[in-house]
Write an enzyme that holds these catalytic residues in place. Sequence first.
Site, short mmCIF file in Angstrom:
data_model
loop_
_atom_site.label_atom_id
_atom_site.label_comp_id
_atom_site.label_asym_id
_atom_site.label_seq_id
_atom_site.Cartn_x
_atom_site.Cartn_y
_atom_site.Cartn_z
CG ASP A 137 -2.06 1.00 1.07
OD1 ASP A 137 -3.21 0.57 0.95
OD2 ASP A 137 -1.78 2.22 1.06
CG ASN A 149 -12.05 -0.44 3.63
OD1 ASN A 149 -12.35 -0.85 4.75
ND2 ASN A 149 -10.91 0.18 3.40
CG HIS A 192 -8.49 -3.06 -2.58
ND1 HIS A 192 -9.38 -2.30 -3.31
CD2 HIS A 192 -8.31 -2.39 -1.41
CE1 HIS A 192 -9.71 -1.22 -2.63
NE2 HIS A 192 -9.08 -1.26 -1.46
CG HIS A 222 -6.90 -2.88 2.99
ND1 HIS A 222 -6.14 -1.75 2.80
CD2 HIS A 222 -8.08 -2.64 2.37
CE1 HIS A 222 -6.83 -0.86 2.10
NE2 HIS A 222 -8.02 -1.37 1.83
P1 AMP Z 1 -9.70 1.43 0.04
O1 AMP Z 1 -9.94 2.56 0.97
O2 AMP Z 1 -10.06 0.09 0.62
O3 AMP Z 1 -10.30 1.66 -1.33
O4 AMP Z 1 -8.13 1.34 -0.12
C1 AMP Z 1 -7.40 1.83 -1.19
C2 AMP Z 1 -5.96 1.75 -0.79
O5 AMP Z 1 -5.15 1.84 -1.96
C3 AMP Z 1 -5.49 2.87 0.15
O6 AMP Z 1 -5.00 2.28 1.34
C4 AMP Z 1 -4.40 3.57 -0.65
O7 AMP Z 1 -3.34 4.00 0.16
C5 AMP Z 1 -3.96 2.52 -1.65
N1 AMP Z 1 -3.42 3.01 -2.91
C6 AMP Z 1 -3.92 3.97 -3.71
N2 AMP Z 1 -3.18 4.11 -4.83
C7 AMP Z 1 -2.16 3.21 -4.73
C8 AMP Z 1 -1.05 2.86 -5.55
N3 AMP Z 1 -0.82 3.48 -6.70
N4 AMP Z 1 -0.22 1.90 -5.11
C9 AMP Z 1 -0.44 1.29 -3.94
N5 AMP Z 1 -1.46 1.55 -3.12
C10 AMP Z 1 -2.32 2.51 -3.50
#
Ligand code: AMP
Length: 109
Positions: A31, A88, A101, A103
């Site tokens: 992340d 989420n 995705h 986490h």
């Molecule tokens: P969510 O809130 O479950 O949609 O989580 C999205 C996650 O993706 C967040 O924790 C972000 O920090 C992460 N994220 C966003 N863009 C990227 C990226 N380019 N590479 C890695 N993680 C990312």
Amino acid sequence: MEKDCIFCKIVNGETPTKFLFENDTLVVFKDINPEAPTHLLIVPRKHIRCINNLTEEDREIVSEIVMTGRDMAKKEGISESGFKLLFNVEKGGGQVIFHLHLHLLGGWE
Ligand code: AMP
Ligand code: ZN
């Protein structure tokens, strides 16, 4: 492949990202904004918006995602200390990127 989806671009190599693991079903990467000492994302190659949009044919994908969460926790050395696996779902559930995705969070003292 969904147009303008950040995770589709990562999965397809359009946005260069280091994968800690990958197979035909999914990829795993760190992340970008970690909320724990270990914070990985397990992302299916197939574009699925969120848990609400899963269909019968996605059963194997979900199983693979969860089992990979377990395997990556072991690889990262956080199996015994403990970890969280978190989906989420939609805006109210904290989802910001609308490509499914999981986490993997852990590594706290
Ligand atoms: P969510 O809130 O479950 O949609 O989580 C999205 C996650 O993706 C967040 O924790 C972000 O920090 C992460 N994220 C966003 N863009 C990227 C990226 N380019 N590479 C890695 N993680 C990312
Ligand atoms: Zn996508």
